[in-house]
Design an enzyme around this catalytic site. Structure first.
Site, short mmCIF file in Angstrom:
data_model
loop_
_atom_site.label_atom_id
_atom_site.label_comp_id
_atom_site.label_asym_id
_atom_site.label_seq_id
_atom_site.Cartn_x
_atom_site.Cartn_y
_atom_site.Cartn_z
N LYS A 221 0.84 -1.20 0.12
CA LYS A 221 0.07 0.23 0.23
C LYS A 221 0.55 1.18 0.02
O LYS A 221 2.09 1.32 0.27
CB LYS A 221 -1.12 0.00 1.22
CG LYS A 221 -2.17 -1.18 1.19
CD LYS A 221 -3.18 -0.51 0.59
CE LYS A 221 -4.41 -1.40 0.34
NZ LYS A 221 -5.09 -1.80 1.75
N ARG A 255 -4.36 -9.98 4.10
CA ARG A 255 -4.43 -10.08 2.79
C ARG A 255 -3.45 -9.62 1.81
O ARG A 255 -2.99 -8.37 2.18
CB ARG A 255 -5.96 -9.13 2.32
CG ARG A 255 -6.26 -9.07 0.97
CD ARG A 255 -7.69 -8.45 0.75
NE ARG A 255 -7.94 -8.18 -0.59
CZ ARG A 255 -7.61 -7.42 -1.51
NH1 ARG A 255 -6.79 -6.55 -1.11
NH2 ARG A 255 -7.88 -7.51 -2.84
#
Length: 273
Positions: A221, A255
């Site tokens: 991210k 995840r």
């Protein structure tokens, strides 16, 4: 702490890994070219062979400022992808990353076992009712707005308090529609500044008061690569570091794009304690 995936009880007291598998726009809706299908199948095989407990299929990019994808196009990508994975790997537990009730229903009817909704029903008022009817586990994420405008919606008085209120309201709605198995996702990178993402991670153990499993989606991210001044492709080391932090803060599911490294992180974490 278990979830029922098509009759299989998955124990989330031991952390699990969810591997990300994106359905590319040209792979399936044109009838499926052999090369594209073969590559997709190889990716699924790799995810499973590296130890993933779940495969999360996505047919609509939800990164900031992502392009809009029609419901018809998302369906045309998602359903054949579910069918293809289960054709080759019938024991795979598939999660579908969608905020649309129609896509969720079609994917579950095709064999998917979990619905993973970035909007927790906020972008489709039929979603929560539909998941209740489907009787599958529901992953509900915290976000504001849409993928197109969420970067502007980061004004909080007390982000943790507001997120807990959000989840309490969403969980109550889900329970009212008969959803038994709920997982919450703090939504790293969604309607949060870089600093807010780290505040949420630092205080993530507070979400355990919901008494629900927690999914952490930190993989590559912008909160990692922007802080370090690198590219997403260079962010594996940072991802691994924050995944370990997430586990210590109570994450039940990681995840990730990089399954092997996440599985190793879980193994090391379990050895600690």
């Amino acid at each position: 702490m278990t979830i029922n995936c098509k009759g299989r009880l998955i124990d989330l007291t031991q952390p699990k890994v969810m591997g990300i598998l994106n359905c590319t726009p040209d792979s399936f809706f044109d009838g499926g070219k052999y090369k594209a299908e073969a590559e997709f199948t190889r990716q699924a095989a790799r995810i499973l062979s590296e130890g993933a407990d779940f495969i999360d299929l996505g047919a609509y990019s939800t990164k900031p400022n992502a392009e809009f994808v029609s419901e018809e196009e998302e369906l045309a990508r998602m359903v054949p992808a579910v069918e293809l994975v289960l054709k080759h790997f019938p024991e795979a537990i598939i999660s579908v990353d969608t905020f649309r009730a129609k896509v969720a229903k079609a994917a579950v009817e095709a064999g998917a076992a979990i619905v993973n909704d970035i909007a927790a029903g906020s972008l489709d008022d039929k979603m929560i009712q539909t998941v209740g009817e489907l009787k599958v586990p529901y992953i509900m994420m915290h976000m504001r707005g849409t993928p197109q405008d969420m970067v502007k919606l980061t004004d909080y008085d007390d982000i943790i308090k507001e997120m807990l209120l959000y989840f309490s309201q969403k969980v109550a709605e889900a329970r009212s529609y008969g959803i038994d198995d709920i997982v919450i996702d703090p939504g790293f990178g969604f309607a949060k500044t870089l600093q807010q993402n780290y505040e949420v991670l630092n205080k993530m153990e507070l979400f355990k008061m919901t008494e629900l499993p927690i999914l952490a989606g930190l993989s590559r991210k912008s909160m990692i690569y922007k802080l370090l001044g690198i590219t997403p492709q260079e962010a594996l080391n940072g991802t691994t570091a924050l995944n370990m932090v997430a586990l210590t803060k109570g994450a039940n599911i990681l995840r990730v794009h990089d399954v092997k490294e996440a599985v190793e992180t879980v193994k090391l974490f379990k050895t600690l304690g």
